[in-house]
Design an enzyme around this catalytic site. Structure first.
Site, mmCIF file in Angstrom:
data_model
loop_
_atom_site.group_PDB
_atom_site.id
_atom_site.type_symbol
_atom_site.label_atom_id
_atom_site.label_comp_id
_atom_site.label_asym_id
_atom_site.label_seq_id
_atom_site.Cartn_x
_atom_site.Cartn_y
_atom_site.Cartn_z
ATOM 1 N N HIS A 106 0.833 -1.195 0.000
ATOM 2 C CA HIS A 106 0.000 0.000 0.000
ATOM 3 C C HIS A 106 0.865 1.242 0.000
ATOM 4 C CE1 HIS A 106 0.725 -1.346 4.129
ATOM 5 N NE2 HIS A 106 0.773 -0.066 4.469
ATOM 6 N N HIS A 108 0.707 5.263 1.181
ATOM 7 C CA HIS A 108 0.011 6.235 2.008
ATOM 8 C C HIS A 108 0.016 7.589 1.296
ATOM 9 C CE1 HIS A 108 0.358 3.874 5.884
ATOM 10 N NE2 HIS A 108 1.372 3.344 5.231
#
Ligand code: AMP
Length: 143
Positions: A106, A108
């Protein structure tokens, strides 16, 4: 956990991708999903993940990674348009030693607002779902 190894189908983002737990969706296409971080370091902290199971940056095909980083660019622009932060920080952690806590790749997207102190990575307080849903809707509308 090392940088190599088996993908854990029970990690929290795998559960989000399967629709097993609630989350505030910002954007979805065939390759990626974007949603609000439930423990934001700053208001409107957004996450972008590939749909394909990938533990970290070294566990994804370049073509898929292109879709993810293109999504990061597109969603960051929408965050900027919707909330006018002073700046936007993009972070990504690989491996427990580096601070990674969820072992599904992922990125951010963390907006920086002048009047607010940013929480440290992993130290955010849990946000109210109705607040996250409102933010997600505004970012989505700015896409
Ligand atoms: P990292 O520490 O880089 O692996 O980031 C994992 C991120 O996932 C952290 O910023 C957490 O706040 C966030 N997070 C953990 N659980 C959830 C959840 N259920 N929904 C949304 N974000 C979450």
């Amino acid at each position: 956990m090392s940088l190599t190894g088996k993908y854990d189908q029970q990690n929290i983002f795998a559960k989000i991708l399967r629709g097993e737990i609630p989350y505030a969706k910002v954007y979805e296409d065939e390759h990626i999903l974007a949603f609000m971080d439930a423990f934001p370091q700053s208001p409107c902290h957004t996450l972008v993940i590939p749909k394909k199971p990938s533990r970290n940056l070294f566990d994804i095909e370049p073509q898929q990674l292109t879709a993810v980083i293109t999504g990061v660019q597109k969603i960051s622009a929408a965050v900027e348009k919707a909330f006018s932060p002073d700046g936007i920080i993009i972070t990504q952690f690989n491996g427990e030693a580096a601070g990674q806590t969820v072992f599904h790749l992922h990125f951010h997207i963390i907006p920086k607002f002048p009047e607010l102190t940013m929480q440290r990575h992993g130290r955010g307080q849990m946000a109210e779902m109705n607040v996250l849903l409102e933010q997600a809707e505004k970012i989505s509308a700015a896409l």
